[in-house]
Design an enzyme around this catalytic site. Structure first.
Site, mmCIF file in Angstrom:
data_model
loop_
_atom_site.group_PDB
_atom_site.id
_atom_site.type_symbol
_atom_site.label_atom_id
_atom_site.label_comp_id
_atom_site.label_asym_id
_atom_site.label_seq_id
_atom_site.Cartn_x
_atom_site.Cartn_y
_atom_site.Cartn_z
ATOM 1 N N TYR A 1 -16.411 -10.776 -35.239
ATOM 2 C CA TYR A 1 -16.202 -11.837 -34.242
ATOM 3 C C TYR A 1 -16.566 -11.331 -32.854
ATOM 4 O O TYR A 1 -17.276 -12.009 -32.094
ATOM 5 C CB TYR A 1 -14.748 -12.305 -34.271
ATOM 6 C CG TYR A 1 -14.431 -13.349 -33.231
ATOM 7 C CD1 TYR A 1 -14.940 -14.635 -33.336
ATOM 8 C CD2 TYR A 1 -13.629 -13.048 -32.123
ATOM 9 C CE1 TYR A 1 -14.661 -15.602 -32.381
ATOM 10 C CE2 TYR A 1 -13.342 -14.000 -31.165
ATOM 11 C CZ TYR A 1 -13.858 -15.282 -31.289
ATOM 12 O OH TYR A 1 -13.583 -16.230 -30.334
ATOM 13 N N GLY B 1 -19.758 -28.676 -32.313
ATOM 14 C CA GLY B 1 -18.363 -28.514 -32.708
ATOM 15 C C GLY B 1 -17.445 -29.445 -31.948
ATOM 16 O O GLY B 1 -16.345 -29.057 -31.545
#
Length: 300
Positions: free
Chosen positions: A172, A22
């Site tokens: 999450y 990322g």
């Protein structure tokens, strides 16, 4: 060492190979940039190769781009195979990429998107690359978690993929709790083997990045207006990861985050994770389940 740890405290990384997931934006970009500026050979492992190349062009140093979609185990395996050809060793694996508060979606392999990307994708990548890490003196696996790991008090093995009911925040939180449990269990296995690599975790506090793009619409405007007061720039948010990756004082199974109130902002220091994250029985169970789901077994 100064009281406030900054990029100036990063030792020379010359001769080291760092893989950062990322890395085309936000925390990952700042992590890759800082490591490259201190001499590391950096591989920016990203889903969008073109955006990765654009980001790499802004960094001074030895930087390459590797395609990696953590929501696809086929992509994870392909990236690992390529890295075995292009790099005979890896000194730093920075498991940084992630998604947050997404709608109810699944990965290409049918996993809940946040758990599948944030945890299972990095679990598989680490396992497939570990043979390049184990022989390297001083190597580290750094996994980025979040204060959001406290949202979930446990791993919901009875509905791991949130098929019965779905909570954006809960899913999450579970993925970030899994990141920490993975780190602690990996460190225990590395220590038992007597190998020199260590596994460390970090969190960025409340960083102003694209990660919050899936926040519910009614929250985006007020959060945008309050961002300068509540968040810190990505370069500051990346400091805990950079300290975990490069600080000579760092030990396995440590966790680094900002030193400010509620660990939201500030300079990196040792912080504590939730009691749930230290449950060794759950760590082992999660490891076993993760191996089964991904088909990846570790050489430790």
């Amino acid at each position: 060492m100064s009281e406030n740890w900054t990029e100036r405290n990063i030792p020379s990384q010359r001769g080291r190979v760092a893989v950062v997931t990322g890395a085309n934006t936000g925390l990952g970009y700042e992590t890759a940039r800082a490591l490259a500026e201190h001499g590391a050979t950096v591989v920016m492992a990203v889903r969008d190769v073109e955006k990765g190349k654009q980001a790499a062009n802004r960094i001074a140093g030895d930087v390459t781009v590797q395609e990696l979609d953590l929501s696809s185990l086929d992509s994870v395996r392909a990236a690992a195979a390529t890295l075995h050809v292009t790099h005979p060793r890896i000194d730093l694996l920075i498991n940084n990429a992630g998604v947050m508060y997404t709608p109810k979606l699944t990965t290409r392999d049918g996993f809940e998107l946040q758990f599948g990307t944030n945890h299972l994708g990095h679990f598989a990548l680490t396992g497939l690359l570990l043979d390049l890490i184990l022989p390297v003196p001083g190597a580290r696996v750094v996994t980025v978690s979040s204060t959001g790991h406290r949202i979930q008090a446990a791993i919901h093995f009875d509905d791991l993929q949130w098929e019965r009911s779905y909570s954006r925040a809960g899913a999450y939180g579970q993925s970030k709790l899994a990141n920490l449990m993975f780190t602690y269990e990996l460190q225990r296995r590395l220590a038992a083997r007597g190998t020199t690599p260590i596994a460390v975790a970090a969190h960025p506090g409340t960083a102003n990045t694209e990660l919050a793009r899936n926040t519910p619409a009614w929250l985006r405007l007020p959060l945008g207006l309050l961002a300068p007061l509540l968040t810190q720039p990505p370069a500051m948010g990346a400091l805990p990861t950079l300290r975990a990756a490069t600080g000579p004082e760092v030990l396995g199974a440590q966790y680094y985050g900002p030193d400010g109130r509620a660990e939201a902002r500030g300079y990196p220091r040792l912080v504590a994770s939730s009691p749930a994250s230290h449950d060794t029985d759950v760590q082992r169970r999660l490891w076993s389940v993760s191996e089964t789901l991904t088909g990846v077994t570790f050489p430790v």
